[in-house]
Scaffold this active site. Structure first.
Site, short mmCIF file in Angstrom:
data_model
loop_
_atom_site.label_atom_id
_atom_site.label_comp_id
_atom_site.label_asym_id
_atom_site.label_seq_id
_atom_site.Cartn_x
_atom_site.Cartn_y
_atom_site.Cartn_z
N ASN A 150 1.66 -6.90 13.19
CA ASN A 150 1.19 -5.53 13.27
C ASN A 150 1.19 -5.10 14.73
O ASN A 150 0.98 -5.92 15.62
CB ASN A 150 -0.24 -5.45 12.70
CG ASN A 150 -0.65 -4.03 12.34
OD1 ASN A 150 0.13 -3.33 11.69
ND2 ASN A 150 -1.81 -3.61 12.74
N ILE A 209 7.88 -5.18 13.19
CA ILE A 209 8.01 -6.03 12.01
C ILE A 209 9.46 -6.45 11.80
O ILE A 209 9.77 -7.62 11.62
CB ILE A 209 7.48 -5.28 10.76
CG1 ILE A 209 5.98 -5.04 10.93
CG2 ILE A 209 7.75 -6.05 9.49
CD1 ILE A 209 5.43 -3.98 10.00
N ILE A 256 3.70 4.10 -0.77
CA ILE A 256 4.07 4.80 -2.00
C ILE A 256 5.52 5.31 -1.90
O ILE A 256 6.00 6.03 -2.76
CB ILE A 256 3.10 5.98 -2.27
CG1 ILE A 256 2.86 6.82 -0.99
CG2 ILE A 256 1.77 5.49 -2.76
CD1 ILE A 256 3.60 8.08 -0.95
N GLN A 307 0.85 -1.19 0.00
CA GLN A 307 0.00 0.00 0.00
C GLN A 307 0.88 1.24 0.00
O GLN A 307 0.40 2.35 -0.18
CB GLN A 307 -0.80 0.07 1.30
CG GLN A 307 -1.87 -0.96 1.49
CD GLN A 307 -2.44 -0.85 2.91
OE1 GLN A 307 -1.93 -1.47 3.82
NE2 GLN A 307 -3.50 -0.07 3.09
N CYS A 355 2.51 14.33 -24.27
CA CYS A 355 3.85 14.49 -23.70
C CYS A 355 4.20 13.34 -22.76
O CYS A 355 5.10 12.56 -23.04
CB CYS A 355 3.94 15.84 -22.97
SG CYS A 355 5.45 16.06 -22.02
N HIS A 365 -0.80 1.46 -4.74
CA HIS A 365 -1.16 2.88 -4.67
C HIS A 365 -0.13 3.76 -5.40
O HIS A 365 -0.12 4.97 -5.24
CB HIS A 365 -1.30 3.34 -3.21
CG HIS A 365 -2.48 2.73 -2.53
ND1 HIS A 365 -2.62 2.70 -1.16
CD2 HIS A 365 -3.58 2.12 -3.03
CE1 HIS A 365 -3.77 2.09 -0.85
NE2 HIS A 365 -4.36 1.73 -1.97
N CYS A 411 3.77 14.21 -16.62
CA CYS A 411 3.05 15.34 -17.21
C CYS A 411 1.67 14.85 -17.66
O CYS A 411 1.54 13.77 -18.24
CB CYS A 411 3.83 15.88 -18.41
SG CYS A 411 2.85 17.04 -19.41
ZN LIG Z 1 4.57 17.80 -20.70
#
Ligand SMILES: [Zn+2]
Length: 243
Positions: free
Chosen positions: A210, A229, A100, A98, A127, A114, A122
């Site tokens: 956990n 952990i 990022i 999960q 592009c 995620h 962009c």
């Molecule tokens: Zn661009």
């Protein structure tokens, strides 16, 4: 049997071990859990980190990310490293995260459901230039230079609220095919990860490590360990090497 030893034996026996990881593994690298920032800001993270907020309040969106999700100096911790080692030893076959923050980059088979904060794209379909997202944050300029009037926004490659999760189905089937499911640092209360767990075939062993308890405990075939952990994986690793 001691649950550490039991997990070590399950790992050896399984031909497909899938790991689901959540914020808890990253907090051990010193990263804050952005969900715990509730109340600090005027709006909830769920509201700020949404697709519509990004397009309508881009500056505030970027400010929020800079304050809560700027992990440029974060390093993988013991937990990430042991998982990578287990993958090399064919004990772990898929990591679904999960998170990022990109800290699982030490492993090969990682599904970042995620997305990742490390890169940005962009929004001009003609592009689609890729950026290092931290460089974009540091520069303070959120527009691509592909048009003279700098019309197009650069959006981090993370899945925002109101957006579909493109990897969900692959993650679902991966969990479905698993012979052992290891859930690390996820409270299993945030969708869509919460429902991923329901993909396991009944009878498949599930190990949850956990700090807090999760809705899945107390069920048959579920081993729950409430501890760090990194330290727990290190103990399991020791048990693997002893036997
Ligand atoms: Zn661009």
């Amino acid at each position: 049997m001691d649950s550490i030893l039991e997990v070590a034996q399950l790992l050896k026996k399984s031909n497909k071990t899938v790991v689901i990881s959540g914020a808890g593994i990253s907090t051990e690298s010193g990263l804050p859990d952005f969900r715990s920032s509730k109340g600090i800001y005027q709006h909830t993270p769920e509201y700020v980190l949404s697709h519509s907020y990004f397009f309508h309040h881009t500056k505030e969106f970027y400010d929020f990310i800079r304050k809560t999700m700027y992990f440029r100096d974060a390093k993988p911790n013991q937990g990430h490293l042991i998982l990578a080692e287990w993958e090399r030893r064919n004990l772990v076959h898929q990591i679904i995260t999960q998170n990022i923050d990109g800290l699982h980059d030490v492993s090969q088979n990682v599904m970042e459901i995620h997305g990742s904060i490390l890169t940005a794209t962009c929004q001009n379909k003609q592009c689609r230039k890729k950026y290092n997202f931290y460089d974009v944050l540091d520069s303070g300029d959120f527009h691509c230079d592909c048009t003279e009037d700098k019309r197009y926004l650069i959006k981090p490659d993370i899945v925002l609220y109101e957006e579909a999760v493109p990897l969900y189905e692959s993650a679902f089937w991966s969990v479905h095919d698993s012979e052992l499911l290891l859930i690390l640092g996820s409270s299993l209360t945030v969708q869509p990860v919460a429902s991923l767990v329901t993909a396991v075939i009944p009878g498949t062993p599930v190990v949850i490590i956990n700090n807090q308890s999760t809705p899945y405990e107390g069920k048959k075939n579920v081993i729950a360990i409430h501890a760090s952990i990194g330290e727990t994986l290190a103990k399991i690793d020791e048990a693997l090497n002893e036997n």
